[in-house]
Design an enzyme around this catalytic site. Structure first.
Site, PDB file in Angstrom:
ATOM      1  CB  SER A 188       5.535  13.354 -21.633  1.00  0.00           C
ATOM      2  OG  SER A 188       6.502  14.365 -21.645  1.00  0.00           O
ATOM      3  CG  HIS A 202       9.688   7.938 -22.279  1.00  0.00           C
ATOM      4  ND1 HIS A 202      10.885   8.514 -22.697  1.00  0.00           N
ATOM      5  CD2 HIS A 202       9.027   8.901 -21.598  1.00  0.00           C
ATOM      6  CE1 HIS A 202      10.946   9.756 -22.255  1.00  0.00           C
ATOM      7  NE2 HIS A 202       9.836  10.024 -21.590  1.00  0.00           N
ATOM      8  CG  ASN A 204       9.448  14.948 -22.947  1.00  0.00           C
ATOM      9  OD1 ASN A 204      10.183  15.825 -23.395  1.00  0.00           O
ATOM     10  ND2 ASN A 204       8.562  15.175 -21.996  1.00  0.00           N
ATOM     11  N   GLY A 351       5.356  21.015  -9.743  1.00  0.00           N
ATOM     12  CA  GLY A 351       4.472  20.592 -10.822  1.00  0.00           C
ATOM     13  C   GLY A 351       3.334  19.699 -10.340  1.00  0.00           C
ATOM     14  NE  ARG A 352      -3.315  17.433 -12.700  1.00  0.00           N
ATOM     15  CZ  ARG A 352      -3.655  16.264 -13.243  1.00  0.00           C
ATOM     16  NH1 ARG A 352      -2.801  15.630 -14.041  1.00  0.00           N
ATOM     17  NH2 ARG A 352      -4.832  15.720 -12.995  1.00  0.00           N
ATOM     18  CB  ILE A 353       1.806  14.953  -7.697  1.00  0.00           C
ATOM     19  CG1 ILE A 353       2.478  15.953  -6.763  1.00  0.00           C
ATOM     20  CG2 ILE A 353       2.250  13.532  -7.358  1.00  0.00           C
ATOM     21  CD1 ILE A 353       3.982  15.970  -6.857  1.00  0.00           C
ATOM     22  CD  GLU A 354      -2.261  11.551  -9.516  1.00  0.00           C
ATOM     23  OE1 GLU A 354      -2.336  10.591 -10.306  1.00  0.00           O
ATOM     24  OE2 GLU A 354      -2.015  11.404  -8.318  1.00  0.00           O
ATOM     25  CB  SER A 355       1.269  15.722 -14.995  1.00  0.00           C
ATOM     26  OG  SER A 355      -0.083  16.007 -15.236  1.00  0.00           O
TER      27      SER A 355
END
Length: 392
Positions: A188, A202, A204, A351-355
């Site tokens: 993404s 954007h 994905n 999930g990983r917040i930063e991602s």
């Protein structure tokens, strides 16, 4: 160069959203056509199962856990677990994404001229992980991210129920009420240029499998300008129409409308941007055909987007035009936090917040009851957001 941030405008609010990273998993939509897993994707028992048959560790939890990712120094050869050989669709899709990530980041760095991507590599105890790359404070891009994720987990019950209501049986091959373990891999990206004349982009592209034997491809690339340059939109949409027509003459019209419908901000009655293509649940053809389509779409991102930014990155602009760009970014934030299925899916599965939140811009703006002046350039593009047009 970017004009100074506005400091005094009573009905406005300047929001700073920093240090956030992109929603990889845009959760699935629409109806599935069911099929068995692609050839070569035979799932093997997990390492934990092989090494300790009585281990009670859940290898596919519904909520992976916010803090279960572990930073590592370098990316391993693969983040995929439990699959025989390098020819499985899981391994091949991951390899395709990693190659595209390298190529896209290199082209964006060359275009920016000053900014560099910071890389974070991480993995999880139950398998999978990711490679996140983010550029902040570039000469051309205020923020740009391109992240790979490989995920093992179980779909939340509400996700399964929602799919069932749409006619998609994600629980195929599983017992009633049983959780649905899944594998997902995807790449993404979101690019936010400084200049309001240069559009945000954007994309994905992703591949899913469930332990019940259901598999599908999804993805898309879309454009979000603050100001309308029709030749730019014709180039962007024309690039993807050419790819779609090569694979299936019905694809472009179908996937362009899907993008217009999906990126609608319902409470505003307008789209996030000017669309592109969006597709999901693709498994009605041979998996090799779907793979080839996703690969060509992904490998054409820079062809569709980089020339537009190169053309507009040094255009002059006013303070009011910068404020309009920030207000459109506010709409971007509204869609991503309220409607985007990938964001919701990531938050519900731990999930990983930063991602998950990488797609958000560093700066955005909201003004009370703002309305562009009739006949202005802002009003011109707002009409396109309210009534999507055909560009190719």
């Amino acid at each position: 160069r970017e004009a100074p941030s506005p400091s005094s405008r009573p009905p406005s609010l300047l929001i700073m959203v920093k240090g956030l990273t992109l929603a990889l998993l845009v959760a699935s939509a629409g109806a599935f056509v069911h099929s068995s897993a692609p050839k070569g994707s035979r799932v093997l028992p997990s390492r934990a199962t092989v090494e300790k048959a009585d281990d009670k560790t859940d290898q596919n939890p519904v909520n992976i856990g916010w803090d279960t990712h572990v930073a590592i120094d370098a990316a391993p050869e693969t983040l995929v677990r439990g699959v025989e050989g390098n020819e499985s669709m899981r391994r091949r899709f991951e390899a395709m994404c990693r190659e595209a990530q390298n190529a896209i980041c290199a082209e964006i760095e060359a275009l920016d001229g000053g900014g560099k991507f910071q890389e974070d590599v991480w993995e999880r105890p139950n398998g999978g992980g990711g490679i996140s790359r983010v550029m902040a404070g570039g000469d051309v891009f205020e923020k740009a991210g391109c992240s790979l994720s490989v995920v093992y987990g179980a779909m939340p019950p509400e996700a399964v129920a929602s799919a069932t209501e749409r006619g998609a049986d994600r629980a195929k091959g599983m017992k009633p009420g049983e959780k649905v373990p899944f594998f997902a891999c995807g790449l993404s990206s979101v690019m936010h240029p400084r200049n309001p004349m240069a559009p945000t982009m954007h994309f994905n592209y992703r591949y899913f499998e469930t332990d019940g034997g259901v598999w599908w491809f999804g993805g898309g690339t879309d454009i979000t300008p603050a100001y309308l340059f029709e030749e730019d939109m014709k180039h962007f949409h024309g690039t993807y129409k050419e790819i779609c027509d090569k694979h299936d003459k019905e694809y472009y019209a179908k996937f362009k409308k899907w993008a217009d419908d999906y990126f609608l901000i319902k409470h505003r009655g307008e789209t996030r941007g000017l669309g592109g293509i969006f597709f999901d649940d693709q498994n009605d053809k041979d998996p090799e055909e779907h793979f080839a389509f996703s690969q060509e779409c992904l490998n054409s991102v820079t062809k569709a987007y980089v020339p537009l930014v190169a053309k507009r990155k040094d255009s002059p602009f006013t303070q009011l035009q910068k404020e309009w760009q920030l207000m459109r970014r506010g709409r971007y934030v509204e869609f991503n936090l309220v409607y985007d299925r990938g964001t919701v899916f990531g938050l519900k599965t731990g999930g990983r917040i930063e991602s998950i939140l990488m797609s958000l811009p560093e700066t955005a703006r909201w003004e009370y009851n703002q309305s562009p002046e009739e006949g202005s350039e802002e009003a011109k593009i707002l009409e396109c957001f309210k009534n999507p047009r055909e560009w190719a």
